[in-house]
Design a protein around this motif. Structure first.
Motif, mmCIF file in Angstrom:
data_model
loop_
_atom_site.group_PDB
_atom_site.id
_atom_site.type_symbol
_atom_site.label_atom_id
_atom_site.label_comp_id
_atom_site.label_asym_id
_atom_site.label_seq_id
_atom_site.Cartn_x
_atom_site.Cartn_y
_atom_site.Cartn_z
ATOM 1 N N ASP A 1 14.173 -2.847 9.584
ATOM 2 C CA ASP A 1 14.149 -1.465 9.105
ATOM 3 C C ASP A 1 14.541 -1.405 7.633
ATOM 4 O O ASP A 1 13.993 -0.612 6.856
ATOM 5 C CB ASP A 1 15.101 -0.590 9.928
ATOM 6 C CG ASP A 1 14.687 -0.495 11.384
ATOM 7 O OD1 ASP A 1 13.475 -0.532 11.643
ATOM 8 O OD2 ASP A 1 15.575 -0.408 12.246
ATOM 9 N N LEU A 2 15.518 -2.230 7.248
ATOM 10 C CA LEU A 2 15.969 -2.257 5.860
ATOM 11 C C LEU A 2 14.848 -2.719 4.933
ATOM 12 O O LEU A 2 14.585 -2.109 3.892
ATOM 13 C CB LEU A 2 17.186 -3.188 5.724
ATOM 14 C CG LEU A 2 17.785 -3.319 4.323
ATOM 15 C CD1 LEU A 2 18.327 -1.981 3.844
ATOM 16 C CD2 LEU A 2 18.881 -4.369 4.308
ATOM 17 N N PHE A 3 14.163 -3.782 5.328
ATOM 18 C CA PHE A 3 13.064 -4.279 4.515
ATOM 19 C C PHE A 3 11.894 -3.305 4.508
ATOM 20 O O PHE A 3 11.114 -3.255 3.553
ATOM 21 C CB PHE A 3 12.611 -5.652 5.010
ATOM 22 C CG PHE A 3 13.629 -6.731 4.798
ATOM 23 C CD1 PHE A 3 14.022 -7.086 3.510
ATOM 24 C CD2 PHE A 3 14.219 -7.389 5.871
ATOM 25 C CE1 PHE A 3 14.966 -8.081 3.312
ATOM 26 C CE2 PHE A 3 15.163 -8.372 5.684
ATOM 27 C CZ PHE A 3 15.541 -8.735 4.392
ATOM 28 N N GLY A 4 11.783 -2.526 5.572
ATOM 29 C CA GLY A 4 10.709 -1.539 5.646
ATOM 30 C C GLY A 4 10.824 -0.448 4.598
ATOM 31 O O GLY A 4 9.834 0.216 4.270
ATOM 32 N N VAL A 5 12.041 -0.243 4.058
ATOM 33 C CA VAL A 5 12.235 0.768 3.025
ATOM 34 C C VAL A 5 11.373 0.459 1.803
ATOM 35 O O VAL A 5 10.868 1.371 1.125
ATOM 36 C CB VAL A 5 13.725 0.851 2.630
ATOM 37 C CG1 VAL A 5 13.911 1.749 1.407
ATOM 38 C CG2 VAL A 5 14.548 1.382 3.792
ATOM 39 N N PHE A 6 11.180 -0.823 1.499
ATOM 40 C CA PHE A 6 10.421 -1.200 0.308
ATOM 41 C C PHE A 6 8.975 -0.722 0.390
ATOM 42 O O PHE A 6 8.334 -0.476 -0.632
ATOM 43 C CB PHE A 6 10.473 -2.719 0.110
ATOM 44 C CG PHE A 6 11.860 -3.229 -0.214
ATOM 45 C CD1 PHE A 6 12.412 -3.013 -1.465
ATOM 46 C CD2 PHE A 6 12.612 -3.889 0.747
ATOM 47 C CE1 PHE A 6 13.689 -3.466 -1.768
ATOM 48 C CE2 PHE A 6 13.894 -4.345 0.455
ATOM 49 C CZ PHE A 6 14.436 -4.137 -0.807
ATOM 50 N N ARG A 7 8.466 -0.564 1.615
ATOM 51 C CA ARG A 7 7.099 -0.065 1.773
ATOM 52 C C ARG A 7 6.998 1.408 1.402
ATOM 53 O O ARG A 7 5.900 1.925 1.143
ATOM 54 C CB ARG A 7 6.630 -0.256 3.214
ATOM 55 C CG ARG A 7 6.458 -1.706 3.627
ATOM 56 C CD ARG A 7 5.835 -1.825 5.019
ATOM 57 N NE ARG A 7 6.779 -1.457 6.079
ATOM 58 C CZ ARG A 7 6.768 -0.319 6.739
ATOM 59 N NH1 ARG A 7 5.880 0.619 6.441
ATOM 60 N NH2 ARG A 7 7.647 -0.070 7.693
ATOM 61 N N LEU A 8 8.144 2.089 1.404
ATOM 62 C CA LEU A 8 8.145 3.518 1.139
ATOM 63 C C LEU A 8 8.341 3.862 -0.334
ATOM 64 O O LEU A 8 8.256 5.025 -0.715
ATOM 65 C CB LEU A 8 9.258 4.188 1.963
ATOM 66 C CG LEU A 8 9.204 3.975 3.481
ATOM 67 C CD1 LEU A 8 10.441 4.576 4.134
ATOM 68 C CD2 LEU A 8 7.942 4.585 4.076
#
Length: 295
Positions: free
Chosen positions: A207-214
């Motif tokens: 989830d933390l790494f998913g922030v970069f997609r946003l």
């Protein structure tokens, strides 16, 4: 028993570090500039007015995992002491948990009614923080709201705060309601899935790494509004006698409930009005979303 109590205390306690707080300040400054058009802070002077004469308990609404990062960031950049933040044990993840702990988070289990020793250690930890003059932060809703509306207040942390005050009430406790207004929350996709019936996903490093997609998206402006402080000393007048040791369990339960409702009203009173909220309100209450033909 003492060994187990020590293990519980180690599991719970925060360990603030200025270096880690400074690290978060740098990272979050970059993140906010990428995600948001700006952060608007209102009525912070209300906190300053009571911060020297009372213990402070911040009680914000809970919309996003961004909430506790944002509040600490605002306080840090305005020269106010950072609170110790009650965080769910689900956030004590590999790498992330130690960083949050050093930034001021202390971790709590979702339920510990069946473990009286854990409850005793946690109660003592809350009392210690308040008696030593540390500020606290916790979410009276318990979990994040998926709809943007306030959830009913849960009594757990309020109960422990009150019991700590009963034991040592040399200084007043001021509850500070805080409202976070996001034009778009980071977790909007998962919230929509949950509202459609999907199960809540457990937090993970992914989830933390998913922030970069946003980061390529625009999340609009954020408002952080502070409502009028709620004095516990004043709140208890007329509800409890001078001898707190004599308060009956049922009376204490009623006080916790009333205080929770009062805090929620304070949070809602701090709601800002922005164009996104006005448009969303119109959509919710409109009989039809069609634009009428012009004749």
């Amino acid at each position: 028993v003492s060994t187990q109590a020590y293990r519980y205390a180690s599991e719970i306690a925060s360990d603030q570090s200025y270096r880690i707080i400074r690290f978060f300040s740098i990272i979050l400054t970059w993140l906010w500039n990428r995600l948001y058009d700006g952060i608007e802070v209102s009525h912070l002077e209300r906190v300053r007015a009571v911060s020297d004469s009372a213990e402070i308990v911040y009680v914000p609404c809970h919309r996003s995992h961004i909430d506790y990062l944002l509040l600490s960031y605002v306080l840090y950049h305005n020269g106010l002491a950072l609170p110790h933040i009650a965080a769910g044990i689900n956030l004590n993840l590999f790498l992330v948990g130690p960083l949050l702990r050093r930034a001021g988070a202390f971790f709590m289990r979702r339920s510990f009614k069946e473990d009286p020793l854990y409850k005793a250690v946690f109660d003592e930890y809350i009392h210690l923080l308040l008696s030593k003059g540390y500020s606290l932060e916790y979410f009276v809703e318990g979990g994040r709201s998926r709809t943007g509306g306030m959830l009913p207040p849960r009594p757990g942390m309020i109960n422990m705060t009150l019991k700590g005050y009963y034991r040592d009430h040399r200084r007043d406790i001021q509850f500070i309601p805080v409202y976070f207004s996001y034009e778009r929350v980071l977790e909007i996709s998962s919230y929509l899935d949950e509202l459609k019936g999907k199960r809540k996903k457990t937090e993970s490093l992914l989830d933390l790494f998913g922030v970069f997609r946003l980061l390529k998206l625009n999340f609009g402006q954020v408002s952080v509004n502070f409502d009028h402080p709620i004095s516990l000393e004043q709140f208890l007048k007329g509800r409890a006698g001078p001898d707190f040791e004599t308060i009956e369990p049922e009376s204490h339960k009623a006080i916790c409930s009333a205080l929770g409702q009062h805090i929620v009203k304070g949070i809602n009173a701090a709601i800002p009005v922005n164009p996104t909220q006005l448009l969303a309100t119109l959509f919710v209450h409109a009989d039809s979303l069609e634009i009428p033909e012009q004749r």
